[in-house]
Design an enzyme around this catalytic site. Structure first.
Site, mmCIF file in Angstrom:
data_model
loop_
_atom_site.group_PDB
_atom_site.id
_atom_site.type_symbol
_atom_site.label_atom_id
_atom_site.label_comp_id
_atom_site.label_asym_id
_atom_site.label_seq_id
_atom_site.Cartn_x
_atom_site.Cartn_y
_atom_site.Cartn_z
ATOM 1 N N GLY A 1 42.494 45.205 35.682
ATOM 2 C CA GLY A 1 41.692 44.051 35.289
ATOM 3 C C GLY A 1 42.139 42.799 36.011
ATOM 4 N N ASN A 2 41.598 41.673 35.607
ATOM 5 C CA ASN A 2 42.019 40.395 36.186
ATOM 6 C C ASN A 2 42.071 39.337 35.095
ATOM 7 O OD1 ASN A 2 39.354 38.928 36.097
ATOM 8 N ND2 ASN A 2 38.776 40.666 37.393
#
Ligand code: C5P
Length: 235
Positions: A29-30
């Site tokens: 993810g980020n």
């Protein structure tokens, strides 16, 4: 009947960060919080627009009053964005899309065991949603219904070779969108905070617009620039 500079306009806004699954419990993810996208949606609503909000993963709920669709991975986001963008006047791509996803998804949780080698994750490229949408728009020609005004976001740092704005101008040309909001990221300008410093660049050569302040203030500047561009028929 709503009033405001964007009355009668449909604005699609993507927000948040994608998650690319590795196995049923893990993902890549980020740090995108979705805050800038939420602020943009609110500013567009305040300007009288109908807002189609395409939410990837966000720390906060979507704002009230939008037409909401959701997506988790980049590929799902591409589908949802394309659907929402059709028939819209403007698409604002503020979502943080993972550039890569794991090449392989494992149906069961990756196990650790002493007699097995540590796993290696191979990544493959995700589609560039923005660039593909612009290519599709060009392919469809005047009969198509993808938005004539597409706004991209770019987080850039300057370096010895080029300034933030030089990188931004190159990205605007490469992506083919009408506007690019260049976000200066650096040591004292961080993700997940409420502060932003941006420069809005225009493909038609209009003067760049600078905005600094809260994400709400930046969103107001972006929506203002969108309204000006629509009014001028520049898109
Ligand atoms: O190339 P870069 O990731 O800096 O471009 C950022 C812009 O492109 C953002 O508007 C983002 O939403 C969009 N993007 C996209 N698909 C990707 C990567 C970025 O639409 N795979």
């Amino acid at each position: 009947q709503t009033a405001g500079p964007l009355a009668g306009k449909i604005i699609a806004v993507s927000a948040g960060g994608t998650r690319e699954p590795l196995d049923p419990v893990r993902y890549l993810g980020n740090r995108s919080s979705g805050r800038q996208g939420i602020a943009l949606a609110k500013a567009a609503l305040a300007a009288g627009a109908t807002v189609r909000f395409i939410a990837a993963h966000m720390d906060l709920p979507a704002p009230a009053g939008v037409e909401l669709s959701t997506a988790s991975t980049a590929e799902q986001l591409q589908q949802a964005v394309t659907t929402a963008a059709r028939g819209a006047d403007v698409l604002i791509m503020s979502a943080a899309v993972a550039d890569f996803r794991p090449a392989e998804y494992l149906d069961s949780k990756i196990k650790k065991s002493d007699d097995r080698a540590d796993p290696v994750i191979t990544l493959v490229r995700n589609p560039d949603i923005l660039a593909m949408l612009i290519a599709e728009r060009a392919a469809e020609g005047p009969a198509g219904d993808l938005p004539p005004l597409v706004v991209g976001f770019a987080a850039e740092t300057g370096d010895a070779d080029s300034s933030v704005l030089e990188y931004g101008a190159a990205k605007l040309a490469r992506k083919g969108c009408e506007m690019l909001v260049v976000n200066e990221v650096g040591e004292n300008l961080t993700f997940g905070t409420d502060k932003n410093t941006v420069t809005i660049l225009f493909a038609d050569g209009s003067d760049a617009v600078h905005a600094a302040g809260s994400k709400d203030e930046v969103a107001a500047s972006v929506i203002d620039s969108v309204a000006v561009a629509l009014r001028a028929g520049r898109a």
